[in-house]
Each structure stands twice: as C-alpha cells, then as structure tokens.
Design a protein around this motif. Sequence first.
Motif, PDB file in Angstrom:
ATOM      1  N   ARG A 179       0.832  -1.196   0.000  1.00 41.75           N
ATOM      2  CA  ARG A 179       0.000   0.000   0.000  1.00 41.75           C
ATOM      3  C   ARG A 179       0.872   1.252   0.000  1.00 41.75           C
ATOM      4  O   ARG A 179       2.048   1.200   0.325  1.00 41.75           O
ATOM      5  N   VAL A 180       0.250   2.379  -0.369  1.00 46.66           N
ATOM      6  CA  VAL A 180       0.965   3.652  -0.504  1.00 46.66           C
ATOM      7  C   VAL A 180       0.524   4.598   0.605  1.00 46.66           C
ATOM      8  O   VAL A 180      -0.679   4.747   0.867  1.00 46.66           O
ATOM      9  N   PHE A 181       1.505   5.239   1.257  1.00 53.56           N
ATOM     10  CA  PHE A 181       1.207   6.186   2.334  1.00 53.56           C
ATOM     11  C   PHE A 181       1.970   7.478   2.105  1.00 53.56           C
ATOM     12  O   PHE A 181       3.081   7.483   1.555  1.00 53.56           O
ATOM     13  N   ARG A 182       1.334   8.563   2.546  1.00 56.75           N
ATOM     14  CA  ARG A 182       2.040   9.853   2.659  1.00 56.75           C
ATOM     15  C   ARG A 182       1.888  10.282   4.103  1.00 56.75           C
ATOM     16  O   ARG A 182       0.790  10.659   4.529  1.00 56.75           O
ATOM     17  N   GLY A 183       2.980  10.161   4.845  1.00 57.93           N
ATOM     18  CA  GLY A 183       2.858  10.321   6.292  1.00 57.93           C
ATOM     19  C   GLY A 183       2.048   9.160   6.848  1.00 57.93           C
ATOM     20  O   GLY A 183       2.325   7.993   6.539  1.00 57.93           O
ATOM     21  N   ASP A 184       1.029   9.461   7.624  1.00 54.23           N
ATOM     22  CA  ASP A 184       0.169   8.419   8.184  1.00 54.23           C
ATOM     23  C   ASP A 184      -1.079   8.181   7.346  1.00 54.23           C
ATOM     24  O   ASP A 184      -1.933   7.359   7.707  1.00 54.23           O
ATOM     25  N   THR A 185      -1.187   8.897   6.224  1.00 46.47           N
ATOM     26  CA  THR A 185      -2.398   8.831   5.420  1.00 46.47           C
ATOM     27  C   THR A 185      -2.195   7.904   4.229  1.00 46.47           C
ATOM     28  O   THR A 185      -1.240   8.060   3.461  1.00 46.47           O
ATOM     29  N   GLU A 186      -3.122   6.935   4.082  1.00 45.43           N
ATOM     30  CA  GLU A 186      -3.042   6.048   2.921  1.00 45.43           C
ATOM     31  C   GLU A 186      -3.520   6.776   1.681  1.00 45.43           C
ATOM     32  O   GLU A 186      -4.491   7.541   1.715  1.00 45.43           O
ATOM     33  N   VAL A 187      -2.839   6.517   0.567  1.00 40.89           N
ATOM     34  CA  VAL A 187      -3.111   7.194  -0.690  1.00 40.89           C
ATOM     35  C   VAL A 187      -3.530   6.167  -1.722  1.00 40.89           C
ATOM     36  O   VAL A 187      -2.937   5.076  -1.811  1.00 40.89           O
ATOM     37  N   ASN A 188      -4.520   6.505  -2.524  1.00 44.07           N
ATOM     38  CA  ASN A 188      -4.936   5.646  -3.634  1.00 44.07           C
ATOM     39  C   ASN A 188      -3.875   5.736  -4.733  1.00 44.07           C
ATOM     40  O   ASN A 188      -3.605   6.820  -5.258  1.00 44.07           O
ATOM     41  N   PRO A 189      -3.219   4.599  -5.091  1.00 41.86           N
ATOM     42  CA  PRO A 189      -2.161   4.654  -6.119  1.00 41.86           C
ATOM     43  C   PRO A 189      -2.629   5.256  -7.439  1.00 41.86           C
ATOM     44  O   PRO A 189      -1.830   5.860  -8.162  1.00 41.86           O
ATOM     45  N   ALA A 190      -3.922   5.111  -7.761  1.00 37.60           N
ATOM     46  CA  ALA A 190      -4.445   5.628  -9.027  1.00 37.60           C
ATOM     47  C   ALA A 190      -4.477   7.148  -9.049  1.00 37.60           C
ATOM     48  O   ALA A 190      -4.580   7.753 -10.127  1.00 37.60           O
ATOM     49  N   SER A 191      -4.383   7.796  -7.872  1.00 36.21           N
ATOM     50  CA  SER A 191      -4.450   9.252  -7.806  1.00 36.21           C
ATOM     51  C   SER A 191      -3.074   9.913  -7.942  1.00 36.21           C
ATOM     52  O   SER A 191      -2.976  11.134  -7.889  1.00 36.21           O
ATOM     53  N   VAL A 192      -2.032   9.099  -8.098  1.00 30.68           N
ATOM     54  CA  VAL A 192      -0.669   9.634  -8.118  1.00 30.68           C
ATOM     55  C   VAL A 192      -0.130   9.647  -9.546  1.00 30.68           C
ATOM     56  O   VAL A 192      -0.254   8.656 -10.279  1.00 30.68           O
ATOM     57  N   ALA A 193       0.478  10.765  -9.930  1.00 28.10           N
ATOM     58  CA  ALA A 193       1.137  10.864 -11.237  1.00 28.10           C
ATOM     59  C   ALA A 193       2.550  10.294 -11.110  1.00 28.10           C
ATOM     60  O   ALA A 193       3.539  11.020 -10.972  1.00 28.10           O
ATOM     61  N   TRP A 194       2.666   8.985 -11.141  1.00 30.19           N
ATOM     62  CA  TRP A 194       3.929   8.312 -10.828  1.00 30.19           C
ATOM     63  C   TRP A 194       5.061   8.710 -11.763  1.00 30.19           C
ATOM     64  O   TRP A 194       6.224   8.823 -11.336  1.00 30.19           O
ATOM     65  N   ALA A 195       4.740   8.956 -13.032  1.00 31.94           N
ATOM     66  CA  ALA A 195       5.798   9.273 -14.002  1.00 31.94           C
ATOM     67  C   ALA A 195       6.525  10.568 -13.656  1.00 31.94           C
ATOM     68  O   ALA A 195       7.687  10.760 -14.033  1.00 31.94           O
ATOM     69  N   SER A 196       5.876  11.456 -12.927  1.00 26.53           N
ATOM     70  CA  SER A 196       6.496  12.744 -12.595  1.00 26.53           C
ATOM     71  C   SER A 196       7.616  12.607 -11.564  1.00 26.53           C
ATOM     72  O   SER A 196       8.357  13.569 -11.334  1.00 26.53           O
ATOM     73  N   TYR A 197       7.721  11.428 -10.969  1.00 22.20           N
ATOM     74  CA  TYR A 197       8.737  11.248  -9.922  1.00 22.20           C
ATOM     75  C   TYR A 197       9.971  10.502 -10.418  1.00 22.20           C
ATOM     76  O   TYR A 197      10.863  10.194  -9.628  1.00 22.20           O
ATOM     77  N   GLN A 198      10.031  10.233 -11.698  1.00 26.36           N
ATOM     78  CA  GLN A 198      11.236   9.603 -12.233  1.00 26.36           C
ATOM     79  C   GLN A 198      12.457  10.497 -12.015  1.00 26.36           C
ATOM     80  O   GLN A 198      12.466  11.661 -12.393  1.00 26.36           O
ATOM     81  N   GLY A 199      13.464   9.949 -11.368  1.00 30.31           N
ATOM     82  CA  GLY A 199      14.711  10.665 -11.142  1.00 30.31           C
ATOM     83  C   GLY A 199      14.668  11.704 -10.040  1.00 30.31           C
ATOM     84  O   GLY A 199      15.649  12.409  -9.821  1.00 30.31           O
ATOM     85  N   THR A 200      13.552  11.810  -9.326  1.00 31.58           N
ATOM     86  CA  THR A 200      13.445  12.839  -8.278  1.00 31.58           C
ATOM     87  C   THR A 200      13.254  12.263  -6.889  1.00 31.58           C
ATOM     88  O   THR A 200      13.371  12.985  -5.908  1.00 31.58           O
TER      89      THR A 200
END
Length: 534
Positions: A378-399
């Motif tokens: 599962r995906v979390f930001r801090g203590d909050t679970e995040v829906n993976p479908a809501s994340v623009a994953w490609a924007s984090y390449q190399g960052t």
Amino acid sequence: MLSAALSVTAPAAAAAQTAPAAPTDQGIGPAIAEAIQARLGTVSDPAIAAYYAARGGEPLWVLSDGDDAGLSENGHLAIAAFAAANDHALNPDNYAPIDLARRADAAATAEDYATLDIDLTRNYVRYGTHLASGRVQPNVVSKALNIFPEIPDPADLLNAVGQSPDFGTYLEALAPQSPSYARLKQRLAEYRDKAARGGFTHVPAGATLKPGMTDPRLDALRRRMAEEDYMQAAAHAGDVYDGALVEAVKQFQAYHGLTVDGVIGPETLAEINTSITQRLIQMELNMERRRWMPDHLGSTYIFVNLADQVLKVVKDEKTIHTARVVVGKPYHATPVFSRNMTYVEVNPFWNVPQSIAVNEYLPKLIKSPAALSGQNIRVFRGDTEVNPASVAWASYQGTGLPYQLRQDPGDKNALGRIKFMFPNAFNIYIHDTPSKALFDRSERYFSHGCIRVSDPFALGEVLLSAQGFDKARLEQIRDSGERQVITLKEPVPVHLTYLTAWMNKDGSTHFRQDIYGRDEALLKALARAMRENL
C-alpha cells in the motif's frame, strides 16, 4: 608478506650531527638523558616526545652504570618480538629488528644510545599498535567496514615497559587473546611449513569427474587430498574414483563452502588448484581482521560470517544454534558492523526502502498504478493512505518519492513472518523470507543487504525461550496474523563479519571465496601502507 607501518619520521641521524657533545665527567647515563632531550624536537610522535620529556630524557631501553651502558633485557625482548613478527603475519621489516640489534651491539657514545633508545621506542609503539589493533584501520580500507578497533594508548604501551612484572608475557598479550586468532596463527605456521615442503600438487584440467569414473588424474588428486590432510596417502588406490577419495573430496568441498556431492567440476577444481601462496595470503588477511575484533564478543552473541553465509548463536563460548543465511548481492553488499539486538517482531510490516521503491517498484507503478496491489503493498504519505491511481507516478522519475510503500504482514511479505532488529544506520536486520529454496544453494548472495535466515522461528526460540516464547508459541502468534513486538530483556550483540579463512575448534581449516572483493581491497590497502611508511 604485507604489513603496514605507522607514519612516523625520526631524523635522528641529522639531529645527532648538531647535538652538543655530552659531558664526560658525569657518567654516560646523564649524558644519554641529555642527548635524548636534545632530540625531542625531532620526534614526530607527540606521545613519545611527551613521554621522554616527563622522564627528563631518561632512556627506556638502555641501562647505564658509570661510563658503561647497554641494552636492557626488555630491549632485547622487544627486538626479539619484532624479529618474530612474521608469526603474527606482520612484516618484521616495519620494526627494523636487524638494524636495532646491530646498533645495540655497536653503540659506544651517548648519542648512539640516545638515538637507539628513541628509535626502539618508535618501533615498539608501531609494533604494539599493529599487533593489538591492526596494520590498517577498517573504515580506511572500505566504508563498508564499520568497525573501529580500540587502538592502544602509546602512553600505556610505554608505561608497560617498566611496570610489567614480565615484559615478555606483556608483549605476547598485545595480540588478540581470542582462541580463534590463536588457531589461525597456528594453522598459518603449519601451512607455511607445507609451502616450504613444496606446496600443493596441481590437478590437471579435464572433464567433470564423478564418483565411479576412471581418470588418469587420480594419482594427482590423491596426492592433493593427502597434502591438506583430507586423507592418508595410502587410503585409496586404483584407477576408479570412489571410496576414501570421494569422501576426501566431499570434506574438501564442505570446508570450502562448495556443494558437497563429490563431483569435481570447474568450481571444485578451481578451489583444489588454488595455490598454497594464495591460502597463506588469505590467512594473513584474516589475522588482520581478527585484530580488528574485540577479544570478548559477549557472553551470548550472534555471529554472522557474510563470506560463509552462516549465522551462529554462541553462549559461553559454545555454539548453541547454527543457521544458513542469505546475504547481500555483490552490488548490495552487506556491511560489516556490530550492534545490539533489542527486539523481535512477529508478522512485521515491510517499509520498502526508498532505493527499492524508486529503482524497482516505481517503473511498475508508472505502467500500472495497481501493479503492487497483488503483493499487498500500500501507498502512504505520512500516516495517510493514498490511492495509487491518484498519483502521477511518471512525474517522480529521477526525483525520489514523497510516498512510503508498505507491505502488509502475510505470506507474501518480503520479510516473511518474523524479523530480528538490532537498530543501525544501515537499515540492516535479520528476517524470515518467503523464498525458502535459496537456502539450499551453496552460494547465497541474493538480498539487498539484509540477512535472511533459515528456520527463523527456531532462532526466535533460542533468543526468547527464557522469556517464555518457545517455537510453538511464536508460531501461534504468527498464525494469528497479528503484529507483535517482543522486547529482549537482555540485548544480544550481533556481529556481522567477513572472514574468508579460519580454523575451527575441531581442527578443520576453512576457506571461502572473496565474493565482495574485500580480500583484494585489504591486500591493496596493506601494500599501500607499506609503500608509504617503510
């Protein structure tokens, strides 16, 4: 023989040319003290200079009586120890025993004795430091060696010269006092003797040799096994590879970390044909590693030899539990360090390290945000679970990722169902694994750095039985699916080591391949130190 030297300069000869002549009407003793004091400004080691200054220049190794002087018994003992440094895999040339002995015999003036005393002191401090804590320091050899041996205080070494009731015994006690060091020192001497008698017979290359086959190389193989005491020379005869010779090869394979099947393929043949010179180098390097380690590892401790891929629990100097382990791949090499185990966690979460999240899981999430759901990640930001479908994953390449990936407890969890924690800066721990088949392999370098252990609940019982947790109870907690943290009442030291040569209590000699290249790195570091300091 490789050995390092401390960076010490002693331009005593130059100083001797400008030192004032010693008075002749006060006996040679005070004259030697004056000559030593006149040279203290040229002594580069501040501890040595301070020591002589506090003594008013009184010599440490030279005795005087009127106008006569000579080397003390302790001086002779020190020079004899320097000459025998090779017994400890140290290079006698680093301590100049021949030169010091020659100068002791030829000394006639106060200046002669002053420079002799200072140079003997300098070499003694160097020798004592090398013998007690190593010729090079581990973290200088490699940042993966996170151990810091206790270097003897020069003042303690120097005070011992006059205060030890038996200086010869004191010199011997500078070496590691562990049985493992003594055994390897003994075996080094025995293998040097084997080398002097011709070393090992070479077994020619050929087709893979299996039990029951005939082969013209059997005579050479018999000699080779007898040379390293795996069998008596007359224990096998004939042209069939069978019986005592097969058993000897199996024992050889066991002692070299190979698959024990009696089959002589390329890997076993390569180990058989490793020269005795290379084995001597391995022993010498591992004596250096033993000097880095404390004599006492704990009344109860965990010892993991990464080169052997084996974990042992030792209590009161007796091994009470042994288990195979999987350690880091060569490009995820497990570091060497020691920490205390403080707790055990059953049904753990796995907080995926950022390096794994970015390098291995991010490409999958870019292709499909649901890619990890089947692995219970599962995906979390801090203590909050995040829906993976809501994340623009490609924007984090190399960052890097601002998210934490967490795998829930269960059979698919990368940590298995139990982990053993000894908090450290490297995020390394011992844990279970769902990949049980890897423990059957002779080489087990497959992890990202952590240590996977076979039958982890048996290990848990060994560590926690005194707290009422036997294997059955731990497995009961496992089967409940509930996460539980068990704090150890007494922390247990964990020592992650890297030893490629050692001698067991039963007299067996073991060698392992240098899978991480750490033998090679240490050899280069010793050679570099020798070039810089000789």
